[in-house]
Design an enzyme around this catalytic site. Structure first.
Site, mmCIF file in Angstrom:
data_model
loop_
_atom_site.group_PDB
_atom_site.id
_atom_site.type_symbol
_atom_site.label_atom_id
_atom_site.label_comp_id
_atom_site.label_asym_id
_atom_site.label_seq_id
_atom_site.Cartn_x
_atom_site.Cartn_y
_atom_site.Cartn_z
ATOM 1 N N CYS A 12 127.013 36.152 107.434
ATOM 2 C CA CYS A 12 127.596 36.848 106.298
ATOM 3 C C CYS A 12 128.998 36.331 106.037
ATOM 4 O O CYS A 12 129.505 35.459 106.730
ATOM 5 C CB CYS A 12 127.652 38.355 106.544
ATOM 6 S SG CYS A 12 128.701 38.814 107.922
ATOM 7 N N GLY A 38 125.604 34.453 102.578
ATOM 8 C CA GLY A 38 124.641 35.548 102.625
ATOM 9 C C GLY A 38 124.181 35.925 101.242
ATOM 10 O O GLY A 38 125.012 36.135 100.361
ATOM 11 N N ASN A 112 131.364 39.936 110.398
ATOM 12 C CA ASN A 112 130.654 38.665 110.460
ATOM 13 C C ASN A 112 130.520 38.287 111.922
ATOM 14 O O ASN A 112 131.524 38.135 112.620
ATOM 15 C CB ASN A 112 131.431 37.581 109.698
ATOM 16 C CG ASN A 112 130.809 36.210 109.846
ATOM 17 O OD1 ASN A 112 129.619 36.084 110.103
ATOM 18 N ND2 ASN A 112 131.608 35.175 109.685
ATOM 19 N N GLY A 113 129.290 38.127 112.396
ATOM 20 C CA GLY A 113 129.090 37.740 113.789
ATOM 21 C C GLY A 113 127.941 38.486 114.420
ATOM 22 O O GLY A 113 127.082 39.038 113.742
ATOM 23 N N TYR A 252 127.351 22.637 108.588
ATOM 24 C CA TYR A 252 126.421 23.175 107.594
ATOM 25 C C TYR A 252 126.925 24.376 106.810
ATOM 26 O O TYR A 252 126.815 24.417 105.593
ATOM 27 C CB TYR A 252 125.106 23.530 108.287
ATOM 28 C CG TYR A 252 124.072 24.181 107.397
ATOM 29 C CD1 TYR A 252 123.471 23.468 106.369
ATOM 30 C CD2 TYR A 252 123.701 25.507 107.581
ATOM 31 C CE1 TYR A 252 122.528 24.064 105.543
ATOM 32 C CE2 TYR A 252 122.764 26.108 106.762
ATOM 33 C CZ TYR A 252 122.176 25.384 105.743
ATOM 34 O OH TYR A 252 121.249 25.962 104.923
#
Length: 470
Positions: A12, A38, A112-113, A252
Protein backbone atom coordinates in the site's frame (compact mmCIF):
# COMPACT_ATOMS: atom_id res chain seq x y z
CA UNK A 1 -9.35 -11.99 -9.35
CA UNK A 2 -7.67 -9.10 -11.20
CA UNK A 3 -5.52 -9.87 -14.20
CA UNK A 4 -1.98 -8.75 -13.44
CA UNK A 5 0.86 -8.44 -15.90
CA UNK A 6 3.20 -8.90 -12.97
CA UNK A 7 3.14 -11.54 -10.27
CA UNK A 8 4.14 -9.10 -7.55
CA UNK A 9 2.03 -6.65 -5.62
CA UNK A 10 3.12 -4.03 -3.15
CA UNK A 11 1.15 -3.62 0.00
CA UNK A 12 0.00 0.00 0.00
CA UNK A 13 0.87 3.66 0.08
CA UNK A 14 0.36 6.24 2.81
CA UNK A 15 0.11 10.01 2.59
CA UNK A 16 -0.67 12.78 5.04
CA UNK A 17 -0.88 16.58 5.35
CA UNK A 18 -1.00 18.77 8.46
CA UNK A 19 -1.35 22.54 8.59
CA UNK A 20 -2.99 23.20 5.21
CA UNK A 21 -6.57 24.43 4.76
CA UNK A 22 -7.09 22.09 1.79
CA UNK A 23 -5.49 19.01 3.35
CA UNK A 24 -8.00 16.47 2.01
CA UNK A 25 -7.65 17.56 -1.62
CA UNK A 26 -3.86 17.47 -1.34
CA UNK A 27 -4.11 13.99 0.14
CA UNK A 28 -6.26 12.91 -2.80
CA UNK A 29 -3.62 14.09 -5.28
CA UNK A 30 -0.89 12.47 -3.24
CA UNK A 31 -2.70 9.15 -3.17
CA UNK A 32 -3.36 9.38 -6.89
CA UNK A 33 0.39 9.51 -7.50
CA UNK A 34 0.82 6.49 -5.19
CA UNK A 35 -1.88 4.47 -6.95
CA UNK A 36 0.72 2.00 -8.25
CA UNK A 37 1.22 0.85 -4.66
CA UNK A 38 -2.37 -0.36 -4.26
CA UNK A 39 -5.51 -0.49 -6.38
CA UNK A 40 -8.01 -2.41 -4.26
CA UNK A 41 -9.16 0.31 -1.87
CA UNK A 42 -8.60 3.91 -0.84
CA UNK A 43 -9.53 6.19 2.03
CA UNK A 44 -9.03 9.69 3.44
CA UNK A 45 -9.80 11.00 6.91
CA UNK A 46 -9.66 14.72 7.71
CA UNK A 47 -9.67 16.76 10.91
CA UNK A 48 -10.72 20.34 11.57
CA UNK A 49 -9.27 20.28 15.09
CA UNK A 50 -12.51 19.14 16.71
CA UNK A 51 -13.90 16.34 14.56
CA UNK A 52 -12.48 13.69 12.23
CA UNK A 53 -14.48 12.60 9.19
CA UNK A 54 -13.72 9.54 7.07
CA UNK A 55 -14.46 8.64 3.46
CA UNK A 56 -13.26 5.33 2.01
CA UNK A 57 -14.24 2.58 -0.39
CA UNK A 58 -13.17 -0.27 -2.63
CA UNK A 59 -11.47 0.46 -5.94
CA UNK A 60 -9.15 3.05 -7.43
CA UNK A 61 -8.88 6.49 -5.85
CA UNK A 62 -10.81 7.97 -8.81
CA UNK A 63 -13.56 5.40 -8.32
CA UNK A 64 -13.87 5.96 -4.58
CA UNK A 65 -13.92 9.76 -4.46
CA UNK A 66 -16.16 12.37 -6.03
CA UNK A 67 -15.93 16.11 -5.49
CA UNK A 68 -19.03 16.21 -3.28
CA UNK A 69 -17.31 13.99 -0.69
CA UNK A 70 -14.73 16.68 -0.03
CA UNK A 71 -17.47 18.91 1.39
CA UNK A 72 -17.34 16.58 4.41
CA UNK A 73 -13.56 16.37 4.51
CA UNK A 74 -12.90 19.91 5.63
CA UNK A 75 -9.95 20.66 7.86
CA UNK A 76 -6.25 21.44 8.11
CA UNK A 77 -5.13 17.83 8.59
CA UNK A 78 -5.70 14.64 6.62
CA UNK A 79 -4.17 11.22 6.14
CA UNK A 80 -4.90 8.72 3.39
CA UNK A 81 -4.15 5.22 2.16
CA UNK A 82 -4.23 3.16 -1.03
CA UNK A 83 -4.36 -0.56 -0.54
CA UNK A 84 -3.57 -3.83 -2.22
CA UNK A 85 -5.52 -6.74 -0.72
CA UNK A 86 -4.07 -10.24 -0.64
CA UNK A 87 -6.32 -13.26 -0.97
CA UNK A 88 -8.81 -13.26 1.90
CA UNK A 89 -7.82 -9.74 2.91
CA UNK A 90 -10.37 -7.81 0.89
CA UNK A 91 -13.52 -6.16 2.14
CA UNK A 92 -14.59 -2.67 3.08
CA UNK A 93 -13.78 -3.16 6.75
CA UNK A 94 -10.07 -3.53 5.98
CA UNK A 95 -9.81 -0.42 3.80
CA UNK A 96 -7.75 2.22 5.56
CA UNK A 97 -7.36 4.56 7.30
CA UNK A 98 -8.93 2.75 10.21
CA UNK A 99 -10.47 5.05 12.80
CA UNK A 100 -11.06 4.26 16.47
CA UNK A 101 -13.29 6.57 18.49
CA UNK A 102 -13.58 6.91 22.25
CA UNK A 103 -14.73 9.40 24.87
CA UNK A 104 -11.17 10.69 25.16
CA UNK A 105 -10.72 11.33 21.43
CA UNK A 106 -10.26 9.55 18.13
CA UNK A 107 -7.26 7.92 16.50
CA UNK A 108 -6.91 7.16 12.79
CA UNK A 109 -4.19 4.86 11.44
CA UNK A 110 -2.76 4.13 7.98
CA UNK A 111 -0.05 1.49 7.62
CA UNK A 112 2.31 0.20 4.96
CA UNK A 113 4.02 -3.08 5.79
CA UNK A 114 3.43 -6.30 7.64
CA UNK A 115 3.90 -7.36 11.25
CA UNK A 116 5.50 -10.79 11.58
CA UNK A 117 4.31 -11.12 15.20
CA UNK A 118 0.74 -10.04 14.43
CA UNK A 119 -0.80 -13.42 15.25
CA UNK A 120 0.91 -13.61 18.63
CA UNK A 121 -0.20 -10.06 19.46
CA UNK A 122 -3.78 -10.82 18.40
CA UNK A 123 -3.91 -13.87 20.66
CA UNK A 124 -2.52 -11.82 23.52
CA UNK A 125 -5.03 -9.01 23.03
CA UNK A 126 -7.98 -11.37 22.71
CA UNK A 127 -6.91 -13.16 25.90
CA UNK A 128 -7.03 -9.78 27.63
CA UNK A 129 -10.54 -9.07 26.39
CA UNK A 130 -10.00 -7.12 23.16
CA UNK A 131 -12.50 -7.74 20.36
CA UNK A 132 -10.95 -7.35 16.90
CA UNK A 133 -13.22 -6.16 14.12
CA UNK A 134 -10.93 -6.67 11.08
CA UNK A 135 -8.21 -9.02 9.84
CA UNK A 136 -5.80 -6.10 9.47
CA UNK A 137 -2.54 -5.84 11.42
CA UNK A 138 -3.27 -2.14 11.83
CA UNK A 139 -6.08 -2.81 14.29
CA UNK A 140 -3.62 -4.63 16.54
CA UNK A 141 -1.62 -1.44 16.91
CA UNK A 142 -4.71 0.57 17.85
CA UNK A 143 -5.55 -1.91 20.63
CA UNK A 144 -1.98 -1.86 21.92
CA UNK A 145 -2.11 1.94 22.08
CA UNK A 146 -5.46 1.97 23.84
CA UNK A 147 -4.37 -0.63 26.38
CA UNK A 148 -2.10 1.88 28.19
CA UNK A 149 -4.86 4.45 28.52
CA UNK A 150 -3.46 6.14 31.65
CA UNK A 151 -0.36 7.46 29.83
CA UNK A 152 -0.08 10.43 27.45
CA UNK A 153 -0.80 9.39 23.86
CA UNK A 154 2.76 9.74 22.58
CA UNK A 155 4.06 7.48 25.34
CA UNK A 156 1.36 4.93 24.56
CA UNK A 157 2.36 4.97 20.90
CA UNK A 158 6.02 4.48 21.84
CA UNK A 159 5.11 1.49 24.03
CA UNK A 160 2.98 -0.05 21.28
CA UNK A 161 5.62 0.39 18.59
CA UNK A 162 8.23 -1.24 20.81
CA UNK A 163 6.14 -4.43 20.78
CA UNK A 164 5.97 -4.70 16.99
CA UNK A 165 8.20 -6.93 14.86
CA UNK A 166 8.45 -6.64 11.09
CA UNK A 167 8.02 -3.82 8.59
CA UNK A 168 5.86 -0.79 9.20
CA UNK A 169 5.49 2.79 8.05
CA UNK A 170 2.69 4.37 10.09
CA UNK A 171 0.83 7.64 9.68
CA UNK A 172 -1.60 8.27 12.56
CA UNK A 173 -3.84 11.22 13.32
CA UNK A 174 -5.89 12.59 16.19
CA UNK A 175 -8.10 15.65 16.09
CA UNK A 176 -5.04 17.82 16.80
CA UNK A 177 -1.87 15.96 15.75
CA UNK A 178 -0.27 13.67 13.19
CA UNK A 179 2.19 10.95 14.24
CA UNK A 180 4.62 9.30 11.81
CA UNK A 181 6.69 6.18 12.58
CA UNK A 182 9.07 3.88 10.72
CA UNK A 183 10.23 0.44 11.91
CA UNK A 184 13.76 0.12 13.39
CA UNK A 185 15.13 -1.47 10.21
CA UNK A 186 13.47 1.01 7.85
CA UNK A 187 12.17 -1.71 5.54
CA UNK A 188 9.53 0.50 3.92
CA UNK A 189 10.05 3.97 2.40
CA UNK A 190 8.69 7.08 4.11
CA UNK A 191 9.53 10.74 3.45
CA UNK A 192 8.74 14.14 4.93
CA UNK A 193 8.19 17.32 2.94
CA UNK A 194 7.00 20.88 3.50
CA UNK A 195 4.44 22.96 1.63
CA UNK A 196 4.46 26.51 2.94
CA UNK A 197 3.84 26.12 6.67
CA UNK A 198 2.29 22.67 6.22
CA UNK A 199 4.07 19.35 6.58
CA UNK A 200 3.53 16.45 4.17
CA UNK A 201 4.38 12.77 4.65
CA UNK A 202 4.43 10.22 1.85
CA UNK A 203 5.49 6.68 1.04
CA UNK A 204 7.36 8.04 -1.99
CA UNK A 205 8.88 11.37 -2.93
CA UNK A 206 7.02 11.42 -6.26
CA UNK A 207 3.84 12.31 -4.34
CA UNK A 208 5.61 15.23 -2.66
CA UNK A 209 6.52 16.54 -6.11
CA UNK A 210 2.95 16.19 -7.36
CA UNK A 211 1.49 18.38 -4.59
CA UNK A 212 4.35 20.90 -4.79
CA UNK A 213 5.93 20.04 -1.45
CA UNK A 214 9.64 20.49 -0.86
CA UNK A 215 11.41 17.30 0.20
CA UNK A 216 13.01 17.63 3.64
CA UNK A 217 14.27 14.18 4.56
CA UNK A 218 13.54 10.52 5.06
CA UNK A 219 11.95 9.36 8.29
CA UNK A 220 14.72 7.61 10.23
CA UNK A 221 14.38 3.95 11.26
CA UNK A 222 12.99 3.77 14.78
CA UNK A 223 11.85 7.41 14.70
CA UNK A 224 8.50 8.78 15.88
CA UNK A 225 7.64 12.20 14.48
CA UNK A 226 4.87 14.36 15.94
CA UNK A 227 3.39 17.14 13.80
CA UNK A 228 1.08 19.70 15.42
CA UNK A 229 0.40 23.43 15.33
CA UNK A 230 3.79 24.03 16.96
CA UNK A 231 5.64 22.26 14.14
CA UNK A 232 7.56 19.01 13.82
CA UNK A 233 9.04 17.13 16.78
CA UNK A 234 11.24 14.03 16.65
CA UNK A 235 11.54 11.24 19.21
CA UNK A 236 12.95 7.72 19.14
CA UNK A 237 11.21 4.52 20.14
CA UNK A 238 14.18 2.35 19.13
CA UNK A 239 17.93 2.70 18.98
CA UNK A 240 19.26 3.50 15.49
CA UNK A 241 19.97 0.35 13.49
CA UNK A 242 21.52 -0.16 10.08
CA UNK A 243 18.73 0.42 7.58
CA UNK A 244 17.68 -2.45 5.31
CA UNK A 245 15.28 -0.83 2.87
CA UNK A 246 13.50 -3.35 0.65
CA UNK A 247 15.51 -3.93 -2.55
CA UNK A 248 12.33 -4.56 -4.52
CA UNK A 249 11.35 -0.93 -3.98
CA UNK A 250 14.23 -0.08 -6.31
CA UNK A 251 13.67 -3.03 -8.66
CA UNK A 252 9.92 -2.85 -9.14
CA UNK A 253 7.57 -1.14 -6.71
CA UNK A 254 8.50 2.53 -6.53
CA UNK A 255 7.88 5.01 -9.32
CA UNK A 256 10.94 5.87 -11.45
CA UNK A 257 10.71 9.55 -10.45
CA UNK A 258 10.92 8.74 -6.72
CA UNK A 259 14.10 8.98 -4.66
CA UNK A 260 14.73 6.39 -1.95
CA UNK A 261 17.42 7.20 0.60
CA UNK A 262 18.81 9.77 -1.82
CA UNK A 263 18.98 7.28 -4.72
CA UNK A 264 16.82 7.98 -7.79
CA UNK A 265 14.85 4.87 -8.76
CA UNK A 266 15.14 5.36 -12.53
CA UNK A 267 18.91 5.84 -12.28
CA UNK A 268 19.26 2.75 -10.09
CA UNK A 269 17.27 0.66 -12.58
CA UNK A 270 19.40 1.89 -15.46
CA UNK A 271 22.49 0.80 -13.55
CA UNK A 272 20.86 -2.60 -12.96
CA UNK A 273 20.48 -2.94 -16.71
CA UNK A 274 24.10 -1.96 -17.28
CA UNK A 275 25.36 -4.43 -14.68
CA UNK A 276 23.18 -7.10 -16.27
CA UNK A 277 24.70 -6.42 -19.70
CA UNK A 278 28.17 -6.79 -18.18
CA UNK A 279 27.31 -10.04 -16.38
CA UNK A 280 25.27 -11.68 -19.16
CA UNK A 281 26.19 -10.31 -22.61
CA UNK A 282 24.39 -11.66 -25.67
CA UNK A 283 24.46 -11.11 -29.44
CA UNK A 284 21.12 -9.66 -30.48
CA UNK A 285 19.47 -7.09 -32.74
CA UNK A 286 17.17 -5.22 -30.40
CA UNK A 287 16.53 -4.67 -26.68
CA UNK A 288 13.03 -4.14 -25.30
CA UNK A 289 11.62 -3.86 -21.79
CA UNK A 290 8.40 -5.23 -20.33
CA UNK A 291 6.32 -2.12 -19.45
CA UNK A 292 6.47 -0.25 -17.21
CA UNK A 293 8.96 -0.98 -14.44
CA UNK A 294 11.52 -2.69 -16.70
CA UNK A 295 11.92 0.14 -19.21
CA UNK A 296 14.70 1.84 -17.24
CA UNK A 297 16.73 -1.37 -16.92
CA UNK A 298 16.22 -2.11 -20.62
CA UNK A 299 17.59 1.33 -21.53
CA UNK A 300 20.63 0.66 -19.32
CA UNK A 301 21.17 -2.76 -20.92
CA UNK A 302 21.00 -1.21 -24.39
CA UNK A 303 23.43 1.59 -23.52
CA UNK A 304 25.97 -0.81 -22.05
CA UNK A 305 25.68 -3.47 -24.77
CA UNK A 306 25.41 -1.15 -27.75
CA UNK A 307 22.29 -3.01 -28.95
CA UNK A 308 19.52 -0.59 -29.99
CA UNK A 309 16.63 -0.09 -27.58
CA UNK A 310 13.15 -0.22 -29.10
CA UNK A 311 9.54 -0.32 -27.92
CA UNK A 312 9.00 -3.95 -28.77
CA UNK A 313 6.11 -4.29 -26.30
CA UNK A 314 3.28 -1.82 -25.84
CA UNK A 315 1.06 -1.68 -22.76
CA UNK A 316 -2.64 -1.02 -23.19
CA UNK A 317 -3.42 1.38 -20.34
CA UNK A 318 -7.19 1.19 -20.79
CA UNK A 319 -7.85 -2.45 -19.96
CA UNK A 320 -10.13 -2.74 -16.96
CA UNK A 321 -8.46 -3.51 -13.67
CA UNK A 322 -10.96 -6.28 -12.89
CA UNK A 323 -11.23 -8.00 -16.26
CA UNK A 324 -13.41 -11.10 -15.72
CA UNK A 325 -11.68 -14.42 -16.41
CA UNK A 326 -14.21 -17.26 -16.32
CA UNK A 327 -11.93 -19.75 -18.07
CA UNK A 328 -8.26 -20.56 -18.59
CA UNK A 329 -8.59 -19.57 -22.23
CA UNK A 330 -9.76 -16.10 -21.25
CA UNK A 331 -7.06 -15.82 -18.58
CA UNK A 332 -4.52 -16.33 -21.36
CA UNK A 333 -6.32 -13.67 -23.40
CA UNK A 334 -6.04 -11.24 -20.48
CA UNK A 335 -2.27 -10.89 -20.94
CA UNK A 336 -2.72 -10.25 -24.67
CA UNK A 337 -5.19 -7.49 -23.86
CA UNK A 338 -2.67 -5.76 -21.62
CA UNK A 339 0.51 -6.23 -23.67
CA UNK A 340 1.01 -6.18 -27.43
CA UNK A 341 4.21 -6.93 -29.35
CA UNK A 342 5.22 -4.50 -32.09
CA UNK A 343 5.64 -6.78 -35.09
CA UNK A 344 7.52 -4.20 -37.12
CA UNK A 345 10.18 -4.03 -34.39
CA UNK A 346 10.61 -7.69 -33.44
CA UNK A 347 9.87 -9.59 -36.65
CA UNK A 348 12.94 -11.47 -37.85
CA UNK A 349 15.01 -10.06 -34.95
CA UNK A 350 16.99 -11.54 -32.11
CA UNK A 351 15.27 -9.84 -29.18
CA UNK A 352 16.60 -9.20 -25.67
CA UNK A 353 13.57 -8.98 -23.38
CA UNK A 354 14.47 -7.24 -20.12
CA UNK A 355 12.15 -7.75 -17.17
CA UNK A 356 12.44 -7.02 -13.45
CA UNK A 357 11.51 -10.44 -12.05
CA UNK A 358 10.10 -13.88 -12.69
CA UNK A 359 7.65 -14.98 -10.00
CA UNK A 360 5.70 -18.02 -11.18
CA UNK A 361 6.88 -17.95 -14.79
CA UNK A 362 3.44 -18.01 -16.40
CA UNK A 363 3.44 -14.37 -17.51
CA UNK A 364 7.01 -14.58 -18.84
CA UNK A 365 6.08 -17.63 -20.88
CA UNK A 366 3.08 -15.88 -22.41
CA UNK A 367 5.04 -12.74 -23.31
CA UNK A 368 7.84 -14.76 -24.91
CA UNK A 369 5.31 -16.69 -26.95
CA UNK A 370 3.67 -13.43 -28.07
CA UNK A 371 7.03 -12.11 -29.25
CA UNK A 372 7.72 -15.30 -31.18
CA UNK A 373 4.22 -15.28 -32.65
CA UNK A 374 5.01 -11.74 -33.85
CA UNK A 375 8.03 -13.09 -35.71
CA UNK A 376 10.90 -12.75 -33.25
CA UNK A 377 13.66 -15.12 -34.37
CA UNK A 378 15.10 -15.49 -30.85
CA UNK A 379 14.03 -14.19 -27.43
CA UNK A 380 16.77 -13.82 -24.83
CA UNK A 381 15.45 -12.97 -21.36
CA UNK A 382 17.47 -10.84 -18.95
CA UNK A 383 16.15 -10.16 -15.44
CA UNK A 384 17.29 -7.01 -13.65
CA UNK A 385 17.25 -8.68 -10.23
CA UNK A 386 18.41 -11.98 -8.70
CA UNK A 387 16.03 -14.99 -8.73
CA UNK A 388 13.12 -14.68 -6.28
CA UNK A 389 13.64 -17.79 -4.17
CA UNK A 390 12.08 -16.91 -0.82
CA UNK A 391 8.76 -15.45 0.36
CA UNK A 392 8.55 -11.94 1.78
CA UNK A 393 7.11 -11.53 5.28
CA UNK A 394 7.28 -7.73 5.27
CA UNK A 395 4.34 -6.66 3.15
CA UNK A 396 5.02 -7.80 -0.43
CA UNK A 397 2.88 -10.47 -2.02
CA UNK A 398 5.56 -12.92 -3.18
CA UNK A 399 3.37 -15.84 -2.17
CA UNK A 400 4.97 -18.96 -0.67
CA UNK A 401 8.27 -20.57 -1.56
CA UNK A 402 6.44 -23.45 -3.27
CA UNK A 403 4.85 -21.02 -5.75
CA UNK A 404 8.09 -19.18 -6.58
CA UNK A 405 9.52 -20.84 -9.66
CA UNK A 406 13.13 -20.00 -8.69
CA UNK A 407 12.58 -21.52 -5.26
CA UNK A 408 12.66 -25.04 -6.67
CA UNK A 409 14.01 -24.81 -10.24
CA UNK A 410 17.43 -24.02 -11.69
CA UNK A 411 17.97 -21.16 -14.15
CA UNK A 412 18.22 -23.67 -17.02
CA UNK A 413 14.98 -25.36 -15.93
CA UNK A 414 13.23 -21.99 -15.78
CA UNK A 415 14.54 -21.14 -19.24
CA UNK A 416 13.02 -24.30 -20.65
CA UNK A 417 9.72 -23.74 -18.84
CA UNK A 418 9.25 -20.19 -20.15
CA UNK A 419 10.50 -20.98 -23.64
CA UNK A 420 13.39 -18.48 -23.77
CA UNK A 421 16.43 -18.99 -25.99
CA UNK A 422 18.62 -17.88 -23.08
CA UNK A 423 17.99 -16.62 -19.54
CA UNK A 424 20.14 -14.75 -17.03
CA UNK A 425 19.49 -12.96 -13.75
CA UNK A 426 21.41 -10.08 -12.17
CA UNK A 427 23.63 -11.22 -9.30
CA UNK A 428 23.07 -10.07 -5.73
CA UNK A 429 26.41 -8.25 -5.91
CA UNK A 430 25.38 -6.57 -9.17
CA UNK A 431 22.12 -5.41 -7.61
CA UNK A 432 23.93 -3.96 -4.61
CA UNK A 433 26.40 -2.17 -6.87
CA UNK A 434 23.57 -0.74 -8.99
CA UNK A 435 21.56 0.58 -6.06
CA UNK A 436 24.55 2.05 -4.26
CA UNK A 437 24.25 3.61 -0.81
CA UNK A 438 24.34 7.03 0.81
CA UNK A 439 27.42 7.94 2.83
CA UNK A 440 25.65 7.65 6.18
CA UNK A 441 26.52 4.18 7.48
CA UNK A 442 23.24 3.91 9.37
CA UNK A 443 21.37 4.20 6.06
CA UNK A 444 23.54 1.67 4.27
CA UNK A 445 22.12 -1.63 3.09
CA UNK A 446 19.00 -3.20 1.66
CA UNK A 447 16.80 -6.13 2.56
CA UNK A 448 17.53 -8.91 0.04
CA UNK A 449 15.75 -11.73 1.86
CA UNK A 450 13.62 -12.69 -1.15
CA UNK A 451 16.87 -13.40 -3.02
CA UNK A 452 19.15 -14.72 -0.28
CA UNK A 453 16.85 -16.09 2.44
CA UNK A 454 18.63 -13.94 5.04
CA UNK A 455 15.91 -11.99 6.84
CA UNK A 456 16.80 -8.77 8.70
CA UNK A 457 14.39 -9.49 11.57
CA UNK A 458 13.31 -12.55 13.49
CA UNK A 459 10.76 -14.67 11.64
CA UNK A 460 8.53 -16.32 14.23
CA UNK A 461 8.04 -20.11 14.29
CA UNK A 462 4.41 -19.94 13.15
CA UNK A 463 5.32 -17.74 10.18
CA UNK A 464 4.73 -20.44 7.55
CA UNK A 465 3.03 -18.11 5.08
CA UNK A 466 3.06 -14.34 4.90
CA UNK A 467 0.52 -13.03 7.37
CA UNK A 468 -2.70 -11.38 6.38
CA UNK A 469 -1.46 -8.00 5.21
CA UNK A 470 -2.84 -4.58 5.96
Amino acid sequence: MPTEIKGLNEECGVFGVFGHEDAAHLTYYGLHSLQHRGQEGAGIIATDGEQMRLEKGLGLITEVFEEKQFDRLEGHGAIGHVRYATQGGGGYENVQPLVFRSQTGSLALAHNGNLVNAHALKHQLEAQGSILQTTSDTEVVAHLIKRSGHLPLKERIVQALAMLKGAYAFVMMTEEKVFVALDPKGLRPLSIGKLGDAYVVSSETCALDVVGAEYIREVDPGELITIDKEGLHSDRFSEPLQRTLCSMEYVYFSRPDSNLDGVNVHSARKRMGKELAKEAPIEADVVTGVPDSSISAAIGFAEQSGIPYELGLIKNRYVGRTFIQPSQELREQGVKMKLSPVRGIVEGKRVVMVDDSIVRGTTSRRIIQMLKDAGAKEVHVRIGAPPLKNPCYYGIDTSTKAELIAGHHSVEEIREMIGADSLAFLSVEGLQEAIGSPQDSLRHGQCQACFTGSYPTEIFPNTVHPYEKV
